[in-house]
Design a protein around this motif. Sequence first.
Motif, PDB file in Angstrom:
ATOM      1  N   THR A   1       0.828  -1.191   0.000  1.00 43.01           N
ATOM      2  CA  THR A   1       0.000   0.000   0.000  1.00 43.01           C
ATOM      3  C   THR A   1       0.875   1.258   0.000  1.00 43.01           C
ATOM      4  OG1 THR A   1      -1.645  -1.254   1.238  1.00 43.01           O
ATOM      5  CG2 THR A   1      -1.940   1.118   1.163  1.00 43.01           C
ATOM      6  N   PHE A   2       2.017   1.188   0.673  1.00 43.23           N
ATOM      7  CA  PHE A   2       2.972   2.302   0.724  1.00 43.23           C
ATOM      8  C   PHE A   2       2.276   3.594   1.145  1.00 43.23           C
ATOM      9  CE2 PHE A   2       4.550  -0.677  -2.550  1.00 43.23           C
ATOM     10  CZ  PHE A   2       5.696  -1.105  -1.907  1.00 43.23           C
ATOM     11  N   ASP A   3       1.587   3.520   2.277  1.00 42.45           N
ATOM     12  CA  ASP A   3       0.791   4.660   2.768  1.00 42.45           C
ATOM     13  C   ASP A   3       1.283   5.113   4.130  1.00 42.45           C
ATOM     14  OD1 ASP A   3      -1.349   6.550   2.660  1.00 42.45           O
ATOM     15  OD2 ASP A   3      -2.521   5.247   3.978  1.00 42.45           O
ATOM     16  N   PRO A   4       2.378   5.830   4.189  1.00 38.17           N
ATOM     17  CA  PRO A   4       3.249   6.284   3.116  1.00 38.17           C
ATOM     18  C   PRO A   4       4.433   5.337   2.938  1.00 38.17           C
ATOM     19  CG  PRO A   4       3.887   7.389   5.114  1.00 38.17           C
ATOM     20  CD  PRO A   4       2.726   6.475   5.457  1.00 38.17           C
ATOM     21  N   VAL A   5       5.206   5.582   1.884  1.00 39.42           N
ATOM     22  CA  VAL A   5       6.445   4.841   1.686  1.00 39.42           C
ATOM     23  C   VAL A   5       7.423   5.260   2.785  1.00 39.42           C
ATOM     24  CG1 VAL A   5       7.405   6.532   0.038  1.00 39.42           C
ATOM     25  CG2 VAL A   5       8.163   4.140  -0.033  1.00 39.42           C
ATOM     26  N   THR A   6       8.110   4.273   3.356  1.00 36.66           N
ATOM     27  CA  THR A   6       9.050   4.533   4.452  1.00 36.66           C
ATOM     28  C   THR A   6      10.472   4.179   4.023  1.00 36.66           C
ATOM     29  OG1 THR A   6       8.948   2.299   5.388  1.00 36.66           O
ATOM     30  CG2 THR A   6       7.246   3.884   6.124  1.00 36.66           C
ATOM     31  N   ASP A   7      11.425   4.523   4.880  1.00 38.29           N
ATOM     32  CA  ASP A   7      12.813   4.147   4.606  1.00 38.29           C
ATOM     33  C   ASP A   7      12.981   2.629   4.603  1.00 38.29           C
ATOM     34  OD1 ASP A   7      13.463   6.810   4.422  1.00 38.29           O
ATOM     35  OD2 ASP A   7      14.381   6.932   6.413  1.00 38.29           O
TER      36      ASP A   7
ATOM     37  N   ILE B   1      10.241   0.058  11.695  1.00 32.74           N
ATOM     38  CA  ILE B   1       9.471   1.088  10.984  1.00 32.74           C
ATOM     39  C   ILE B   1       8.288   0.453  10.270  1.00 32.74           C
ATOM     40  CG2 ILE B   1       9.518   2.867   9.198  1.00 32.74           C
ATOM     41  CD1 ILE B   1      12.549   3.064   9.607  1.00 32.74           C
ATOM     42  N   SER B   2       7.108   1.001  10.508  1.00 27.90           N
ATOM     43  CA  SER B   2       5.929   0.602   9.741  1.00 27.90           C
ATOM     44  C   SER B   2       5.187   1.870   9.338  1.00 27.90           C
ATOM     45  CB  SER B   2       5.016  -0.309  10.559  1.00 27.90           C
ATOM     46  OG  SER B   2       4.302   0.432  11.527  1.00 27.90           O
ATOM     47  N   ALA B   3       4.506   1.798   8.212  1.00 24.48           N
ATOM     48  CA  ALA B   3       3.746   2.954   7.743  1.00 24.48           C
ATOM     49  C   ALA B   3       2.680   3.344   8.762  1.00 24.48           C
ATOM     50  CB  ALA B   3       3.122   2.649   6.382  1.00 24.48           C
ATOM     51  N   SER B   4       2.079   2.354   9.401  1.00 29.69           N
ATOM     52  CA  SER B   4       1.047   2.637  10.418  1.00 29.69           C
ATOM     53  C   SER B   4       1.609   3.445  11.580  1.00 29.69           C
ATOM     54  CB  SER B   4       0.443   1.341  10.947  1.00 29.69           C
ATOM     55  OG  SER B   4      -0.163   0.623   9.913  1.00 29.69           O
ATOM     56  N   LEU B   5       2.773   3.035  12.067  1.00 28.90           N
ATOM     57  CA  LEU B   5       3.401   3.778  13.170  1.00 28.90           C
ATOM     58  C   LEU B   5       3.808   5.179  12.731  1.00 28.90           C
ATOM     59  CD1 LEU B   5       5.666   1.116  14.932  1.00 28.90           C
ATOM     60  CD2 LEU B   5       3.646   2.258  15.864  1.00 28.90           C
ATOM     61  N   VAL B   6       4.343   5.278  11.528  1.00 29.80           N
ATOM     62  CA  VAL B   6       4.749   6.583  11.008  1.00 29.80           C
ATOM     63  C   VAL B   6       3.550   7.529  10.953  1.00 29.80           C
ATOM     64  CG1 VAL B   6       5.508   7.772   8.903  1.00 29.80           C
ATOM     65  CG2 VAL B   6       6.806   5.820   9.771  1.00 29.80           C
ATOM     66  N   LYS B   7       2.425   7.039  10.445  1.00 31.02           N
ATOM     67  CA  LYS B   7       1.221   7.876  10.366  1.00 31.02           C
ATOM     68  C   LYS B   7       0.744   8.282  11.759  1.00 31.02           C
ATOM     69  CE  LYS B   7      -1.078   5.058   7.691  1.00 31.02           C
ATOM     70  NZ  LYS B   7      -2.049   4.405   6.798  1.00 31.02           N
ATOM     71  N   GLU B   8       0.735   7.346  12.683  1.00 33.77           N
ATOM     72  CA  GLU B   8       0.244   7.644  14.037  1.00 33.77           C
ATOM     73  C   GLU B   8       1.132   8.676  14.736  1.00 33.77           C
ATOM     74  OE1 GLU B   8      -2.441   7.424  17.164  1.00 33.77           O
ATOM     75  OE2 GLU B   8      -2.598   6.594  15.154  1.00 33.77           O
ATOM     76  N   ILE B   9       2.430   8.492  14.645  1.00 30.37           N
ATOM     77  CA  ILE B   9       3.368   9.433  15.264  1.00 30.37           C
ATOM     78  C   ILE B   9       3.220  10.815  14.638  1.00 30.37           C
ATOM     79  CG2 ILE B   9       5.824   9.997  15.549  1.00 30.37           C
ATOM     80  CD1 ILE B   9       6.260   6.880  15.701  1.00 30.37           C
ATOM     81  N   SER B  10       3.141  10.849  13.319  1.00 36.34           N
ATOM     82  CA  SER B  10       3.002  12.126  12.611  1.00 36.34           C
ATOM     83  C   SER B  10       1.687  12.807  12.964  1.00 36.34           C
ATOM     84  CB  SER B  10       3.102  11.886  11.103  1.00 36.34           C
ATOM     85  OG  SER B  10       3.117  13.095  10.416  1.00 36.34           O
ATOM     86  N   LYS B  11       0.623  12.051  13.030  1.00 35.33           N
ATOM     87  CA  LYS B  11      -0.694  12.592  13.367  1.00 35.33           C
ATOM     88  C   LYS B  11      -0.695  13.250  14.739  1.00 35.33           C
ATOM     89  CE  LYS B  11      -5.510  11.115  13.785  1.00 35.33           C
ATOM     90  NZ  LYS B  11      -6.414   9.954  13.676  1.00 35.33           N
ATOM     91  N   LEU B  12       0.086  12.685  15.653  1.00 38.85           N
ATOM     92  CA  LEU B  12       0.156  13.214  17.011  1.00 38.85           C
ATOM     93  C   LEU B  12       1.248  14.268  17.178  1.00 38.85           C
ATOM     94  CD1 LEU B  12      -0.446   9.858  18.915  1.00 38.85           C
ATOM     95  CD2 LEU B  12      -2.074  11.748  18.585  1.00 38.85           C
ATOM     96  N   GLY B  13       1.814  14.715  16.064  1.00 38.61           N
ATOM     97  CA  GLY B  13       2.783  15.808  16.104  1.00 38.61           C
ATOM     98  C   GLY B  13       4.219  15.391  16.292  1.00 38.61           C
TER      99      GLY B  13
END
Length: 162
Positions: free
Chosen positions: A10-16, A127-139
């Motif tokens: 899905t690459f939502d988003p693409v990560t390193d 690293i997972s896209a899900s964690l990246v989104k959650e961390i980013s969403k919370l600032g």
Amino acid sequence: MYDTAVYAGTFDPVTDGHIDLVERGAKMFSRLIVAVAANPGKDPLFSLRQRVAMVEEAVRDYDNIEVIGFSNLLVDFVKQSNAQVILRGLRAVSDFEYEFQLASMNRRLDESLETVFLTPAENHTFISASLVKEISKLGGDVSQFVPQHVFAALQDKFTAKK
């Protein structure tokens, strides 16, 4: 000998972590297709067009990588792409059961396809896209886990929602 592989997600988003596998896969196969799944059931943060563009930007320096969005069955996409291999990543033991089941089903649907598993470099295993989104969403700062253009897109997305 296999010359073409498909690395789908899905690459939502693409990560390193994704990019690590793409770069290594590009060394293993003469042609690597990064197949970005529409996957509306996952309710992606970014549109298919945006995700394809983000992956294209991340791999622009590779001549043997093609990025394509798709919405059909993976085995059908692989056949249509004249590929012989599905490339998959395994971050942890917890991924293995699902990935093994998926590989077995894909082989049952088309016995000519092989699945190759790669583990990411140790500094990318968590690293997972899900964690990246959650961390980013919370600032939180996810700049160390994604390409710079993806970090900017995440900031734009979550700043706009505030």
